[in-house]
Design a protein around this motif. Structure first.
Motif, PDB file in Angstrom:
ATOM      1  N   LEU A  18     112.557  80.006 -68.733  1.00  0.00           N
ATOM      2  CA  LEU A  18     113.071  78.686 -68.364  1.00  0.00           C
ATOM      3  C   LEU A  18     114.178  78.234 -69.320  1.00  0.00           C
ATOM      4  N   SER A  19     114.046  78.569 -70.597  1.00  0.00           N
ATOM      5  CA  SER A  19     115.098  78.235 -71.563  1.00  0.00           C
ATOM      6  C   SER A  19     116.393  78.969 -71.227  1.00  0.00           C
ATOM      7  N   ALA A  20     116.262  80.259 -70.893  1.00  0.00           N
ATOM      8  CA  ALA A  20     117.446  81.057 -70.545  1.00  0.00           C
ATOM      9  C   ALA A  20     118.102  80.546 -69.271  1.00  0.00           C
ATOM     10  N   VAL A  21     117.303  80.204 -68.279  1.00  0.00           N
ATOM     11  CA  VAL A  21     117.856  79.697 -67.017  1.00  0.00           C
ATOM     12  C   VAL A  21     118.542  78.357 -67.232  1.00  0.00           C
ATOM     13  N   LEU A  22     117.947  77.492 -68.051  1.00  0.00           N
ATOM     14  CA  LEU A  22     118.557  76.193 -68.340  1.00  0.00           C
ATOM     15  C   LEU A  22     119.906  76.373 -69.025  1.00  0.00           C
ATOM     16  N   LEU A  23     119.959  77.220 -70.040  1.00  0.00           N
ATOM     17  CA  LEU A  23     121.222  77.473 -70.733  1.00  0.00           C
ATOM     18  C   LEU A  23     122.252  78.102 -69.793  1.00  0.00           C
ATOM     19  N   SER A  24     121.799  79.018 -68.948  1.00  0.00           N
ATOM     20  CA  SER A  24     122.702  79.666 -67.997  1.00  0.00           C
ATOM     21  C   SER A  24     123.276  78.668 -67.005  1.00  0.00           C
ATOM     22  N   TYR A  67     114.092  90.062 -83.062  1.00  0.00           N
ATOM     23  CA  TYR A  67     112.649  90.130 -82.863  1.00  0.00           C
ATOM     24  C   TYR A  67     112.007  88.742 -82.867  1.00  0.00           C
ATOM     25  N   THR A  68     112.697  87.806 -82.270  1.00  0.00           N
ATOM     26  CA  THR A  68     112.168  86.452 -82.085  1.00  0.00           C
ATOM     27  C   THR A  68     112.390  86.046 -80.626  1.00  0.00           C
ATOM     28  N   PRO A  69     111.671  85.032 -80.135  1.00  0.00           N
ATOM     29  CA  PRO A  69     111.920  84.542 -78.773  1.00  0.00           C
ATOM     30  C   PRO A  69     113.364  84.085 -78.574  1.00  0.00           C
ATOM     31  N   ALA A  70     113.998  83.580 -79.624  1.00  0.00           N
ATOM     32  CA  ALA A  70     115.385  83.133 -79.506  1.00  0.00           C
ATOM     33  C   ALA A  70     116.304  84.280 -79.117  1.00  0.00           C
ATOM     34  N   ALA A  71     116.085  85.458 -79.678  1.00  0.00           N
ATOM     35  CA  ALA A  71     116.887  86.628 -79.332  1.00  0.00           C
ATOM     36  C   ALA A  71     116.695  86.999 -77.868  1.00  0.00           C
ATOM     37  N   MET A  72     115.481  86.864 -77.387  1.00  0.00           N
ATOM     38  CA  MET A  72     115.195  87.164 -75.986  1.00  0.00           C
ATOM     39  C   MET A  72     115.875  86.164 -75.066  1.00  0.00           C
ATOM     40  N   ILE A  73     115.899  84.910 -75.479  1.00  0.00           N
ATOM     41  CA  ILE A  73     116.575  83.877 -74.689  1.00  0.00           C
ATOM     42  C   ILE A  73     118.073  84.154 -74.627  1.00  0.00           C
ATOM     43  N   ILE A  74     118.657  84.561 -75.746  1.00  0.00           N
ATOM     44  CA  ILE A  74     120.088  84.881 -75.781  1.00  0.00           C
ATOM     45  C   ILE A  74     120.404  86.025 -74.819  1.00  0.00           C
ATOM     46  N   ALA A  75     119.593  87.081 -74.863  1.00  0.00           N
ATOM     47  CA  ALA A  75     119.826  88.238 -73.993  1.00  0.00           C
ATOM     48  C   ALA A  75     119.707  87.858 -72.525  1.00  0.00           C
ATOM     49  N   GLN A  76     118.687  87.089 -72.190  1.00  0.00           N
ATOM     50  CA  GLN A  76     118.508  86.681 -70.804  1.00  0.00           C
ATOM     51  C   GLN A  76     119.614  85.743 -70.350  1.00  0.00           C
ATOM     52  N   THR A  77     120.077  84.888 -71.246  1.00  0.00           N
ATOM     53  CA  THR A  77     121.168  83.965 -70.897  1.00  0.00           C
ATOM     54  C   THR A  77     122.440  84.742 -70.561  1.00  0.00           C
ATOM     55  N   ILE A  78     122.731  85.776 -71.339  1.00  0.00           N
ATOM     56  CA  ILE A  78     123.909  86.611 -71.073  1.00  0.00           C
ATOM     57  C   ILE A  78     123.787  87.291 -69.713  1.00  0.00           C
ATOM     58  N   LEU A  79     122.597  87.701 -69.349  1.00  0.00           N
ATOM     59  CA  LEU A  79     122.380  88.376 -68.076  1.00  0.00           C
ATOM     60  C   LEU A  79     122.461  87.414 -66.886  1.00  0.00           C
ATOM     61  N   VAL A  80     121.952  86.205 -67.059  1.00  0.00           N
ATOM     62  CA  VAL A  80     121.829  85.277 -65.936  1.00  0.00           C
ATOM     63  C   VAL A  80     123.094  84.458 -65.701  1.00  0.00           C
ATOM     64  N   THR A  81     123.830  84.127 -66.767  1.00  0.00           N
ATOM     65  CA  THR A  81     124.998  83.250 -66.631  1.00  0.00           C
ATOM     66  C   THR A  81     126.026  83.754 -65.618  1.00  0.00           C
ATOM     67  N   PRO A  82     126.409  85.040 -65.620  1.00  0.00           N
ATOM     68  CA  PRO A  82     127.363  85.493 -64.604  1.00  0.00           C
ATOM     69  C   PRO A  82     126.852  85.326 -63.177  1.00  0.00           C
ATOM     70  N   ILE A  83     125.558  85.505 -62.973  1.00  0.00           N
ATOM     71  CA  ILE A  83     124.976  85.326 -61.643  1.00  0.00           C
ATOM     72  C   ILE A  83     125.107  83.881 -61.199  1.00  0.00           C
TER      73      ILE A  83
END
Length: 235
Positions: A34-40, A98-114
């Motif tokens: 949800l954090s990644a989607v919100l940022l995206s 190796y933190t949730p923040a890193a995972m959010i960053i990676a997911q944000t990069i993947l979702v933002t173009p979509i």
């Protein structure tokens, strides 16, 4: 050796018992996704609206780039973020690997173009209907974007839903940058991959069922919101 029926029965039992470990994994998955989607959405919605509503030099190139980035390989994104956050990377002082923040960053990069590419298409179609009206009112660029985003808000829910589906099912990128550390960065998808490899099919299946249930619930909520909006419009 458990039969298929036994595995299903034990998976359902795990869900019904809903222990702390299962709860933590699901909660972390939802927080990251949800954090990644919100940022995206905060990045992709305005970007897509600008590209869809205005003509400017390089617009075609940017459109092609956004469409191309929709198919970003997750492992490549994970590797890029890993290199940026690792001890030898430029963002090492942040200590996010190796933190949730890193995972959010990676997911944000993947979702933002979509989100951006789909928003561009929605807004471009809508702008054609309002272009003359906007010109007559003399609206500024940010006013046009705000008006278009608001008018297309229910269609953009589907865009956000597409982003959610992409993020919640992600494995490769979050595994690389998160490390799948128990009680720290272990989310549903990485746990399913791990437990399947260990032969613990009951837990893997239980998490798979929960993952599907979440997807169904989110889709149902979006459809209900759109349906209520349609009824309100014709009331």
């Amino acid at each position: 050796m458990f039969s298929f029926g036994d595995i299903i029965a034990q998976a359902l039992t795990l869900i019904l018992n809903w222990d702390q470990n299962l709860s933590n994994i699901v909660a972390l998955s939802l927080r990251v996704t949800l954090s990644a989607v919100l940022l995206s959405c905060l990045i992709g919605l305005p970007l897509g609206a600008l590209v869809g509503a205005f003509r400017f030099p390089g617009r075609g190139t940017l459109t092609v780039l956004l469409n191309a980035l929709m198919g970003l390989p997750p492992v490549v994104v994970g590797l890029f973020v890993y290199l940026m956050l690792s001890a030898s990377g430029p963002l090492a002082p942040l200590q996010l690997l190796y933190t949730p923040a890193a995972m959010i960053i990676a997911q944000t990069i993947l979702v933002t173009p979509i989100v951006a590419a789909l928003t561009k298409q929605v807004v471009e179609d809508l702008h054609g209907e309002y272009a003359e009206q906007f010109a007559s009112l003399g609206l500024r660029a940010h006013q046009r974007v705000s008006a278009l985003l608001w008018d297309a808000r229910y269609s953009l829910m589907t865009v956000a839903l597409a982003g959610f589906g992409r993020a919640v099912a992600e494995v490769g990128a979050v595994l690389i940058v998160g490390g799948n550390i128990n009680h720290v960065t272990r989310v549903m998808t990485t746990t399913i991959a791990l437990e399947t490899s260990k032969g613990n099919l009951q837990l893997a299946l239980a998490l798979g069922i929960v993952l599907l249930a979440i997807a169904v619930v989110v889709n149902a909520l979006v459809m209900a919101l759109r349906a209520s909006a349609v009824r309100a419009a014709y009331a």
